[in-house]
Design a protein around this motif. Structure first.
Motif, mmCIF file in Angstrom:
data_model
loop_
_atom_site.group_PDB
_atom_site.id
_atom_site.type_symbol
_atom_site.label_atom_id
_atom_site.label_comp_id
_atom_site.label_asym_id
_atom_site.label_seq_id
_atom_site.Cartn_x
_atom_site.Cartn_y
_atom_site.Cartn_z
ATOM 1 N N GLU A 145 -1.837 43.192 -58.690
ATOM 2 C CA GLU A 145 -3.052 43.833 -58.546
ATOM 3 C C GLU A 145 -3.706 43.681 -57.205
ATOM 4 O OE1 GLU A 145 -4.677 45.639 -60.464
ATOM 5 O OE2 GLU A 145 -3.417 45.388 -62.141
ATOM 6 N N LYS A 193 -1.919 46.441 -55.369
ATOM 7 C CA LYS A 193 -2.484 47.824 -55.623
ATOM 8 C C LYS A 193 -3.689 48.117 -54.940
ATOM 9 C CE LYS A 193 -0.672 47.647 -60.263
ATOM 10 N NZ LYS A 193 -1.079 47.683 -61.778
ATOM 11 N N ALA A 194 -4.514 46.922 -54.831
ATOM 12 C CA ALA A 194 -5.679 47.015 -53.981
ATOM 13 C C ALA A 194 -5.302 47.364 -52.563
ATOM 14 C CB ALA A 194 -6.697 45.640 -54.126
ATOM 15 N N ILE A 252 -3.053 48.887 -51.212
ATOM 16 C CA ILE A 252 -2.919 50.361 -51.002
ATOM 17 C C ILE A 252 -4.084 51.065 -51.134
ATOM 18 C CG2 ILE A 252 -1.656 52.406 -52.173
ATOM 19 C CD1 ILE A 252 0.378 50.310 -53.171
ATOM 20 N N ASP A 253 -5.041 51.063 -52.228
ATOM 21 C CA ASP A 253 -5.988 51.566 -52.261
ATOM 22 C C ASP A 253 -7.236 51.493 -50.969
ATOM 23 O OD1 ASP A 253 -5.263 52.411 -54.650
ATOM 24 O OD2 ASP A 253 -6.479 50.883 -55.981
ATOM 25 N N GLN A 254 -6.954 50.363 -50.496
ATOM 26 C CA GLN A 254 -7.525 50.114 -49.213
ATOM 27 C C GLN A 254 -7.015 50.516 -47.812
ATOM 28 O OE1 GLN A 254 -8.311 45.788 -49.452
ATOM 29 N NE2 GLN A 254 -9.292 46.098 -51.452
ATOM 30 N N ASN A 255 -5.991 51.208 -48.257
ATOM 31 C CA ASN A 255 -5.109 51.823 -46.971
ATOM 32 C C ASN A 255 -4.714 50.809 -46.117
ATOM 33 O OD1 ASN A 255 -3.911 54.102 -45.622
ATOM 34 N ND2 ASN A 255 -5.639 54.357 -44.389
ATOM 35 N N THR A 266 -1.924 49.792 -44.699
ATOM 36 C CA THR A 266 -0.471 50.257 -44.565
ATOM 37 C C THR A 266 -0.169 50.744 -43.271
ATOM 38 O OG1 THR A 266 -1.524 52.668 -45.017
ATOM 39 C CG2 THR A 266 -0.799 51.689 -46.951
ATOM 40 N N ILE A 320 1.915 45.510 -47.437
ATOM 41 C CA ILE A 320 1.373 45.523 -48.813
ATOM 42 C C ILE A 320 1.845 43.949 -49.256
ATOM 43 C CG2 ILE A 320 1.558 46.646 -50.892
ATOM 44 C CD1 ILE A 320 0.141 48.287 -48.781
#
Length: 390
Positions: free
Chosen positions: A50, A53-54, A56-59, A61, A273
């Motif tokens: 999780e 995934k968070a 990635i969602d928060q960019n 990167t 990540i």
């Protein structure tokens, strides 16, 4: 095509060759069980996935600092305070692409041409080739099953020469699963300090130790003699994160800076990540580790019961990790005169993949990984026993 001469110093991976043969048999429709891979069969815990995934969602990167994001370096340093009462600043830690890259960077920063590295045997397959790629050489120091595959300070002293630069220790061991006690490690550390020998302590399995054995570390010696010690850690085994590729090295800040320079010109930072996932692993609950230890101890007992039925086989009881390393030389024949031939026979006749002991520096043995479910493991061991006693 002309290739670099350094390639002549290293050997192809035996485990990859076995895996290729395994895949070939599977393609032919054979059901092959692999006891060759050192990888937990448990999934990566939910809170770690999780966190990735968070991220990635928060960019999250972008490039990060080469030695790792500050909070992850602090947590990796804090690992030794949490479990061993040894405080360390984040400047003494670098985050790498697995413990493997941490070792490789360390050898490149530490070794010069002509240096010798004392290597207790049996040893993990990659140590000699990493040392060779750093233009140094290994001097093997063997310890057989009669010594629980563990060297002591007197063994190392007998192998020491004026060119000895370092010694590599790995407890619990891959491939044997055997562990030094803290007292045994302390005796080796004291010898190394007296001799001025640098100690590389590979502790990636330190949380996977079965009672009554206890986790051991040389981080306390690092705290007293940071110029003489480096500690390798990783999350691959402890949190079932083999594919995530994250590990670290605890060492003198000047050595960490040197490793940072090497990493900066090769891979740069670990995947952003993965770093957030690693932070969640080091911050969150450790329940999965206790669950795995219970399962691995049960599987170890299952494997040892089968090995005890093989005529002439000798195997010290593993105290950690998830490997057994029986001496099966009493079962060698003209048809199977060594560990590679025996493993090939077992792959063909029993459809079970194992790693020959020659890859780990002891041709008398074979390595069994018991990191898979009990039923499959039991069936595979039965097939091995039937083939060996045929």
């Amino acid at each position: 095509m002309r290739r670099a001469q350094r390639l002549a110093r290293i050997t192809p991976s035996v485990t990859l060759a076995i895996n290729a043969k395994t895949q070939e048999l599977k393609a032919q429709g054979r059901t092959v069980v692999s006891l060759a891979v050192g990888e937990p069969d448990f999934p990566t815990p939910d809170h770690i996935r999780e966190a990735a995934k968070a991220a990635i969602d928060q960019n999250f990167t972008r490039y990060t600092p080469v030695p790792g994001i500050p909070e992850l370096r602090e947590k990796a340093a804090g690992y030794y305070e949490r479990f061993y009462g040894v405080g360390a600043p984040r400047e003494s830690v670098i985050i790498c692409n697995g413990g493997k890259q941490a070792l490789y960077n360390l050898f490149l920063a530490l070794l010069d041409p002509g240096d010798e590295v004392l290597l207790p045997a049996p040893y993990w397959v990659s140590y000699p080739d990493m040392v060779a790629l750093a233009d140094a050489s290994c001097v093997t120091v063997p310890a057989g099953p009669e010594k629980n595959y563990l060297v002591d300070a007197s063994d190392l002293e007998a192998a020491w020469t004026p060119r000895t630069r370092a010694v590599i220790l790995n407890s619990p061991s891959n491939p044997t699963g055997c562990c030094h006690t803290q007292e045994q490690l302390d005796a080796i550390a004291a010898w190394a300090v007296r001799r001025g020998v640098f100690v590389v302590s590979d502790e990636v399995y330190d949380r996977l130790v079965f009672a009554p054995a206890k986790p051991v570390t040389l981080s306390g010696w690092w705290a007293k003699h940071p110029e003489n010690f480096a500690i390798i850690g990783a999350l691959s085994k402890t949190f079932c994160m083999t594919g995530w590729r994250v590990g670290w090295c605890l060492a003198h800040p000047l050595l960490i800076k040197a490793m940072n320079t090497i990493q900066g010109q090769s891979t740069s930072n670990v995947c952003s990540i993965t770093q957030k996932a690693a932070l969640a692993a080091l911050t969150g609950p450790w329940d999965i580790v206790e669950e795995m230890k219970t399962a691995f101890a049960r599987r170890r007992d299952l494997v040892m019961k089968h090995i005890a039925s093989w005529p002439g086989a000798v195997c010290p009881t593993p105290d950690g990790a998830f490997y057994a390393f029986p001496d099966v030389s009493a079962l060698y024949t003209e048809e199977t005169p060594n560990s590679a031939a025996l493993c090939e026979k077992l792959l063909e006749e029993a459809s079970v993949a194992l790693v020959p002991g020659s890859a780990f520096g002891d041709d008398r043995c074979i390595r069994i990984s018991y990191a898979l479910d009990d039923a499959t493991l039991d069936a595979a061991m039965q097939r091995i026993g039937a083939a060996l006693t045929k």
